[in-house]
Design an enzyme around this catalytic site. Structure first.
Site, PDB file in Angstrom:
ATOM      1  N   ASP A 117       2.868   1.201   7.227  1.00  0.00           N
ATOM      2  CA  ASP A 117       3.360  -0.211   7.580  1.00  0.00           C
ATOM      3  C   ASP A 117       2.576  -1.279   6.780  1.00  0.00           C
ATOM      4  O   ASP A 117       2.320  -2.309   7.186  1.00  0.00           O
ATOM      5  CB  ASP A 117       3.164  -0.666   8.874  1.00  0.00           C
ATOM      6  N   ALA A 118       2.058  -1.002   5.581  1.00  0.00           N
ATOM      7  CA  ALA A 118       1.424  -1.894   4.632  1.00  0.00           C
ATOM      8  C   ALA A 118       1.717  -2.314   3.575  1.00  0.00           C
ATOM      9  O   ALA A 118       1.435  -3.001   2.793  1.00  0.00           O
ATOM     10  CB  ALA A 118      -0.321  -1.333   4.567  1.00  0.00           C
TER      11      ALA A 118
END
Lengths: 284, 284, 284, 284
Positions: free
Chosen positions: C228-229
């Site tokens: 999720d980065a």
């Protein structure tokens, strides 16, 4: 969960909340939602209460009479009593555009809308396959200048046969007659593709483009005899820019239409919309 | 209009609404607003009722005791009773940034916020002139690593002297001690310049820029000992784009901060914020 | 309309715009869109130009070489040249949730997304019927702790066979291996059901509920090895209130997810997303 | 930073971008922003380019002539050349409402708006103190049915004397004459307190309340002779509910008005607004 929903629209509030809540408490109603609203200007009181039926000590069949005797009668007031079962039956009227239809069918399929859809009516044959793939009847009733009356008679017959409770015009693009509207007062929801009261009537995206607005919108409202002038249920908007063409406005707007229409259907299903004069009180 | 406001947060709802509304009806309370909420997970019931005092047949001074005797005592429940007069007294803590300060003073001046502002406290002298032009005291209390305790003692003294009810940190940029926070539980409102819990701590606009988010935000919350972790009262956001520099993010964000903070103050003043665990119920 | 799209990401801008526009003018390119951006901090220049191919006096096959010789070579700069045909080929990875899948298929069917969908891959059999009714292959590849490597080998094979250009994880709920990610750099789009960087990881709606946020969101981003980065393509939010249950947050959030994901796909298809470090420049 | 800003609105684009960028490159212009737009329908090309003056090898005084000779002349096209200094001079027209005035003065004071404010004109004396505390002249010119012409003559004189470049009507509530409007074509910005074209004319919040809209808005536009019908620069909206009274609509709307008006002023100051027919192209 089986629920009862009580709706009160009355000229005065004095003691009503106390009497209603006393009534529900007396018969062990587990209250799920209570909302009130006072319109000072009109001197009107609005109330919606929902409670669980299972633990309620009055049977579904007797609630109306008991409430009449013990509460409503004393105030001389009207009320409406609804249950969330059997599910309301909705007829969808569509034309050629599929976006609202798809969206509603998708949500219904995902279990988000507590209703049955016995029937889709269209003046075009285009969307038959999609509709039937969801196991729903598709009635193609062509409409033109010369057969309007006849077409509507056919529609009314189908609505009757299918015990339809309310109608959703999902970009149906035809104007209904007063006769049909009267038959479903505050039970026909239309999605208009503009932020009403701006851009009433046909081709609102073209009109929005011409006027150079920076925001477009969509409006769900109950249909009344006056075009696009019925009580507004929900509105939403989206930002546009100078480089957006009309066809881009259409596409941006369709996303807004879908969200607005599905919210309006949801509020209607949950009996959260109360109509007063030409406005709505919405207890969401 | 003179109002009484009753707040209930209790473990159970059974019969409370009925008892409260019966009480208000019995003494001719003209109800202005009633809101309820049940948190099923916590098994908690929340209620806020506001009514006109003028026509109420119990004097302001006796309401508390009467309600205790006739309602609360029977349920063994606590309650809070507020009045919208005298006006709550707010202390503003600021640093060098003027946007939230200006906004609050402007709204106060326009009669939008029902409170008195006896005092602005700042660790910098910069905003003295503006504040004093509104006829408000400006206390400059420098804060640095070596004098924190002393500075806070001085602040507490001023808060006491000025009978301050609640504090608003309008971009104050200093961390308060546990001692001060304990003295004003759920009565210190901070505006944090990010969409919490994203970007806790210092320089959130820089962090947002680094992460490349497409939307920035601001959060008003009650201050607790854990940094930026207190109950959230209000949040709002604004869209940003790749070409926005950090200083543009700051500027866009400041518009959001102002709106969020003033809404939070308004909800707090109207006793519309109920805190439960680390969350808020807001009856707006 | 047949288009060529030129993308430049280069350390310096001096003269590039002049040279590119001179080139397009010289060969009678009818420019449709030109966007530039300078990132002062990184000292980087970004440009995207789209023009009609039909009237262009260089054949599709020769543009790359000509541009290399006449422009890029002189600056020593890289560039990317795309055409909007043949259509990009997307593989959709789904799990059990249908809302994003339905939304994408509906838009594709309505002609809003200029791409082919040769393949839907799922670790569950649930959505097969819907997908196949749109005439699209559905490959059910179960994934569990013991067969991850094997399952991914099978996926890679299918992606190869179907000449897939990019992948969309429409709530796929499985973490991809570094190997698969490397194979599709900045060509795997994920929809995360929170307003990143808040609530990274599993169950973000539960986390949002726990924290008591007043706004929830969704984020479309390119997948990188860090969970999720990756670079954020698009985000959107929706307002929630204290009475919304987790399942209501889910439902409200799903509407946001759909809109965000379809916008991200659109930007990606139109080559409007340029990635720099861990951020995106988006020329919409 | 000292900037030059070039604006082109012309019937054709062929070669213009190439010629302009070549010109800027030739004289070592460090381009800060370039935006283009083609309106296919009107066959019009729009361009805005901003570059640093310091490193530019043509003196400020000679740019116009050089550009005429080397570029514009060849295309037979008009252009406008602006510099961000000296700062534009704005006159503010206000009535009794302070919210927009405060907001603009606050932003100006915080350095967000690159302009001078030599003059505030009002038909009421109420806001004199605030304005003068910012060191700005306040001219009270009462306006009534019998002195309109005379009052406007006085206004024009003051505008002349103070070398005013553009006018902002910050809820001025008076209709300007055609004579004054002609004197400042596309240089008078009005904030209208509705989402135009809905609710043209007086008392739009009352009209919005009557119609029962779910969203209200504000519109900043250039003033033309037709009431509330000039080119729209910016719009924004806010959600309202059935329980909001008219005075709450006013308060919610005022927050929107402030944001919309300040954005419009900013775009105008930065020469980002191009007017074509009755619409605007805005390069933000």
């Amino acid at each position: 969960m089986k629920k009862a929903i009580l709706i009160i629209q009355y000229k005065d509030q004095k003691g009503i909340v106390a009497a209603v809540s006393q009534f529900l408490f007396r018969y062990e109603g587990n209250i799920l939602e209570v909302d009130q609203h006072v319109d000072e200007e009109l001197g009107m009181f609005f109330m919606r209460a929902a409670w669980e039926l299972e633990s309620f000590s009055i049977s579904k069949e007797s609630i109306k009479q008991k409430f009449e005797e013990e509460v409503a009668g004393k105030f001389g007031m009207d009320f409406r009593l609804h249950f969330n079962f059997p599910k309301p039956r909705m007829a969808l009227f569509v034309s050629k555009l599929s976006h609202c239809l798809f969206d509603i069918l998708g949500r219904h399929h995902a279990g988000q809308l507590e209703m049955d859809i016995p029937l889709v009516v269209s003046n075009h044959p285009d969307l038959r396959l999609v509709v039937e793939s969801f196991g729903i009847k598709y009635e193609h009733i062509p409409v033109n200048n010369s057969n309007k009356e006849e077409a509507e008679a056919k529609q009314l017959e189908l609505l009757e046969e299918n015990q339809v409770d309310f109608i959703v015009l999902a970009r149906y693009m035809q104007i209904l007659s007063g006769k049909l509207i009267e038959r479903f007062p505050n039970r026909i929801i239309n999605i208009h593709h503009s932020f009403l009261p701006a851009f009433i009537g046909a081709k609102p995206y073209h009109a929005a483009y011409e006027r150079g607005v920076k925001i477009i919108g969509a409006t769900a409202h109950y249909v009344t005899e006056e075009l696009d002038a019925g009580p507004i249920i929900e509105q939403e908007v989206a930002r546009v820019r100078h480089h957006n063409t009309i066809s881009e406005l259409v596409q941006i707007g369709q996303d807004v239409e879908k969200v607005v229409l599905s919210k309006a259907i949801k509020y209607h299903l949950e009996r959260k919309v109360l109509v007063v004069k030409n406005k709505t009180v919405i207890f969401y």
